[in-house]
Design a protein around this motif. Sequence first.
Motif, short mmCIF file in Angstrom:
data_model
loop_
_atom_site.label_atom_id
_atom_site.label_comp_id
_atom_site.label_asym_id
_atom_site.label_seq_id
_atom_site.Cartn_x
_atom_site.Cartn_y
_atom_site.Cartn_z
N THR A 141 23.73 28.70 62.46
CA THR A 141 24.38 29.25 64.13
C THR A 141 25.27 30.70 63.83
N CYS A 142 26.07 31.54 65.03
CA CYS A 142 26.46 32.39 64.50
C CYS A 142 27.59 32.62 62.90
N THR A 143 27.25 33.44 62.12
CA THR A 143 27.24 33.24 60.98
C THR A 143 28.02 34.29 60.83
N ILE A 144 29.42 35.07 60.39
CA ILE A 144 29.74 35.63 60.38
C ILE A 144 30.15 36.19 58.72
N LYS A 145 30.15 37.06 57.45
CA LYS A 145 29.68 37.19 56.97
C LYS A 145 31.27 37.79 55.89
N LEU A 146 32.70 37.69 56.25
CA LEU A 146 33.68 37.75 55.56
C LEU A 146 33.76 38.40 53.98
N LYS A 147 34.42 40.00 53.67
CA LYS A 147 34.59 39.56 52.68
C LYS A 147 36.00 39.86 51.95
N VAL A 148 36.97 39.89 51.40
CA VAL A 148 38.14 39.62 51.14
C VAL A 148 37.91 40.37 49.24
N PRO A 149 38.70 40.98 49.05
CA PRO A 149 39.19 42.10 47.88
C PRO A 149 40.27 41.09 47.41
N LEU A 150 39.82 41.26 46.25
CA LEU A 150 40.78 39.54 45.60
C LEU A 150 41.61 40.44 44.35
N GLU A 151 41.13 41.97 43.66
CA GLU A 151 41.44 42.50 42.38
C GLU A 151 42.95 42.71 42.60
N ASN A 152 43.86 42.60 44.00
CA ASN A 152 44.95 42.85 44.18
C ASN A 152 46.01 41.77 43.93
N TYR A 153 44.66 40.03 44.23
CA TYR A 153 45.94 38.74 43.67
C TYR A 153 46.01 38.88 42.38
N ARG A 154 46.82 37.82 42.05
CA ARG A 154 46.42 37.19 40.67
C ARG A 154 45.43 36.15 40.23
N TRP A 155 44.80 36.16 38.91
CA TRP A 155 42.98 36.38 38.58
C TRP A 155 42.01 34.73 39.01
N LEU A 156 43.58 34.26 39.05
CA LEU A 156 43.49 32.34 39.15
C LEU A 156 42.50 32.16 40.60
N MET A 157 42.67 33.84 41.36
CA MET A 157 42.02 33.62 43.00
C MET A 157 40.55 34.35 42.87
N ALA A 158 39.57 34.64 41.07
CA ALA A 158 38.11 34.53 41.69
C ALA A 158 38.00 33.40 41.37
N TYR A 159 38.64 32.60 41.10
CA TYR A 159 37.58 30.87 40.91
C TYR A 159 37.84 30.49 42.47
N GLU A 160 36.30 30.04 42.55
CA GLU A 160 35.23 29.81 43.95
C GLU A 160 36.39 28.60 44.80
N ASN A 161 37.03 27.42 43.93
CA ASN A 161 37.98 26.35 44.51
C ASN A 161 39.44 26.71 44.54
N ILE A 162 39.66 27.34 43.99
CA ILE A 162 41.19 27.90 44.17
C ILE A 162 40.73 28.27 45.36
N PHE A 163 40.26 29.98 45.47
CA PHE A 163 40.10 30.24 46.58
C PHE A 163 39.87 29.62 47.74
N ARG A 164 38.47 28.67 47.80
CA ARG A 164 38.61 27.76 48.84
C ARG A 164 39.81 27.30 49.78
#
Length: 279
Positions: A141-164
Amino acid sequence: MDTEAGEVAVLISDMKYSPVGAAAPSVLMSQYTTDINGIIGRFGKAISIIGAISDYLDKGGNEISLRSPYYFIVLGNQENVVEIRNFISLLLKKKSHLVDNIESGFNYGHPEYSFGISNKCYQLNNEPTFLGYEEADNVDTCTIKLKVPLENYRWLMAYENIFRDALKVRSLYGSSVNVDKIEIDVKDITGSDKQLNREATATVDLKIFNMPTDSEVIEWNLELPITNYTLFNEFFEGADDENDPNKSYSVLDFLTGIFQGGVVTHDMKPNYILVSKND
């Protein structure tokens, strides 16, 4: 400290606060929590606590712990605290000494974002608007690729399960929207020229289908894991003895003082994406 000039304060400590006095230790630690609340609250700036590990030697020079925790506490204006937090964390990670970082007193506003190449719709210029939606099932279906920069957040956000877990997405007018694949790309740069830089981006596939009208508005936001101590638990749990080199005796009381209203991390504000069947 001149915060207007971008200066920050950095304290390095094992955080083994040992109260002395007539009152019971539990009472004194409670007072410590209240004191931290007031001091940090009056300071009114951002704060980041970076956890690290090192070996621990006794007075005879004998190694008695390989994972003894200590902390960097960084205070100042938000943008300067982020920069120094990333610098220190990069150096610690390079030596395999980094545990995690925690922050408070931040106001991120709206999450930053950009878009990648979409499927069965197309982006209008650089706007968060997608036209030419094609009706399909959830698979293609219609799929939008959203890109979110994470370097300004705490590093835990770079874990896929935490970000999800942190990513909150909903449609406002009844369409189905699924968060599908999430890819986290992290580049930690610690070059020989002493350059320090962290780049981290989450790329999210947002799938939209079953659109009942000619257009839809997708609302998305991040709920940051402000009080997630998961990576610190081995040092916090059972920390009853100030002389235990493997534990952090008073850090939880320190963090409680920060998060009990002394320093406020503002909720992030949502962003919106318009999707239309029209070209």
